[in-house]
Design a protein around this motif. Sequence first.
Motif, short mmCIF file in Angstrom:
data_model
loop_
_atom_site.label_atom_id
_atom_site.label_comp_id
_atom_site.label_asym_id
_atom_site.label_seq_id
_atom_site.Cartn_x
_atom_site.Cartn_y
_atom_site.Cartn_z
N GLN B 101 -1.79 -30.33 -44.80
CA GLN B 101 -2.62 -30.50 -43.60
C GLN B 101 -3.93 -31.40 -43.65
O GLN B 101 -4.13 -31.05 -45.20
CB GLN B 101 -3.13 -29.19 -43.04
N VAL B 108 -7.25 -31.62 -37.01
CA VAL B 108 -6.18 -31.54 -37.90
C VAL B 108 -4.93 -32.34 -38.02
O VAL B 108 -4.74 -32.75 -36.86
CB VAL B 108 -5.46 -29.83 -37.78
N GLN B 110 -1.29 -32.87 -39.26
CA GLN B 110 -0.05 -32.49 -40.34
C GLN B 110 0.75 -33.69 -40.93
O GLN B 110 1.00 -34.38 -39.93
CB GLN B 110 0.72 -31.58 -39.09
#
Lengths: 409, 276
Positions: B101, B108, B110
């Motif tokens: 992450q 955020v 991923q």
Amino acid sequence: MSNFLLYMRRLVLELFEGGWRYFAWTLLLALLSLAGLNAYCKQFVHGLVTTGMTDQVSWGLYIANFTFLVGLAAAAVMLVIPVYVYKDETLHDVVIFGELLAVAAIVMCLLFVTVDLGRPERFWHMIPGIGKLNWPGSMLSWDVIVLNGYLLLNIYICAYLVYMKYLGREPVRALYIPFVFLAIVWAISIHTVTAFLYVGLGGRPFWNSAIVAPRFLASAFTSGPGFIILTLQLIRRYMHYHFPDAVLLRLRSIVQVSMILNVFLFVCEVFKEFYIETAHVASAKYLFFGLHGQHGLVPWIWTALAMNLAALSLLILPVSRSLKYLNLACALAIGGIWIEKGMGLVIPAFIPSPLGEVVEYLPTLNETLICLGIWAFGLLLYTLFLKVTVPVLKGKIRFDGNAPLKAIQ
Amino acid sequence: MEKLKEMRSSRKSFLLAALGAFAAVFSGGIGRAWGKGHGSEKAGRHKPGSHLWGMVIDLDTCTGCGACVLACSAENNQVLGSPAEAAMNRVIRWLKILPSQEGEYPLVKQRLLPMTCLHCEHPPCTKVCPVNATYRNEEGIVGQVYPRCIGCRYCLNACPYTIKFYNWKEPVWPAGMEGSFNPDVSVRPIGVTEKCLFCHHRLQRAREEAAAQGRPLQAGDYQPACAEVCPAKAITFGDLNDPDSAVSVLARDIRAFHLLEELGTEPKVTYLKERS
């Protein structure tokens, strides 16, 4: 030849004589060794799944103990150098105990490596000629050679000197002095090669540091003679082998200097790791402060640090001229170095992995039992070595010309 | 005075002995040790007509579906593993998807990184193996000889990518699965290390088929299972010795990068960065 067989027979008989303390101690060690053997059998059947190791942390308690014990073995040289190079008479009578310790320690080292192997029955793949040893490419192949060589050298030197003592003959210098000098270089090399085992891995910045080998030597020359100081007093007390306190105080000055160097090199390493916080500090951070909520080693390393500093203070102060405090200092130093150089060196290099995975390692009970067993077996060996050597050195067991066997018994 | 002289002479003899011993130990071929591998490898690499197998993984195209992971484990008879083993980090997947992450919530991102053995040009793992159980062959594939491996795990430590796997226990499969093994791939026993071989058995088969047809092996004859199965065509495999092959062209792309490049391992698996 018959003389030699008689000698061996007398040594074996000597093993079965002794007071209750001797039998209680050897029995305890034998039982612990058997418990270790039992645990190893489980590991042999089920695989290393019985340990706490993982693909991320692929070396653990076994290799940690191995590293410490290589140092213990190498430390015999700290008695050999004063005696053979500087003709120091003080340590002359006890140098053999250091060499015997080296033999026992190397046997423990080889056992620790063996239990760490997934396929120990394939050990012959490492025998040059029969197997396909990757020498000189792999540092592990160097380690196999230097450890076995050091074992043979020390067995030969001890066996020759003790047998000559038994015969009442002056040892022939040409037959052992060259080997003693070779063993001096060899002792340094076993610990250097063991350090290179770690240093040679570019992907592990915690190990990939030139200071590892000097640190190994400094810590070995602290813990080894420290261990010998403690055992010598036991030998004096329980085996009535007499030598003056000056012997212990001479060893104290060796431990003193080594400990100062050891702590100094440690400070150098800490500075290098923490002053400029590059990404490479992650392992050291895990060791001293924890990383991403994982801090399994933090209490251990601070304990080690406290023990080392306490030992250093005691050793520097004149108070450690009294044996009580010297013993305390040695015990603290051995404990501190065992933690710092064992788990404190091996495990943090894996945490985090170079790609950033943080996987902690916790040894299992089975793994711990195997380690205990190997330690017990090594101490048992050392006890038995001493049991047969001391009477020969004291002249209790000696060659009586052509006296019939009956008279000896 | 006499004593001093004796001390000096003994010190001298010690120094001479030490020097002799060092010379004996080091002349044994430390030079060869550090030169070893590279010379012979380079010679093999530039042999005209030979191949150098490599892979490019496009992280922009990759959807993280995991088809490559499944194909790889089925093709190579990998043990299924259990949740308990997964919790202990002991599941063997030669191709794994490493999640990471970036940033702090709510910003955020991923990321998923499919990883196989990178088949380094300078593999740290082959250098450390004490019994020559792992090696780099002349076509650039880093191999593993299971019957020779003693299970010391030194290669696991040396690999900066944690992409070699150890058999912590005897491999077991659910009942009835024995018949579904790939007969071209050996099943690894307990206590040895295993790894991605770029589906080397497929290369052998392709080479035999080409020989049977009386023609030289062409790069297109051979694909590892992961590249073949990828539905997004994110994995390109081929011959890096051919500068015009798809894999060579992609490896020179502006988005191309290697993992932990600073270690000098020169992986032959190249990644293409996600487009921002």
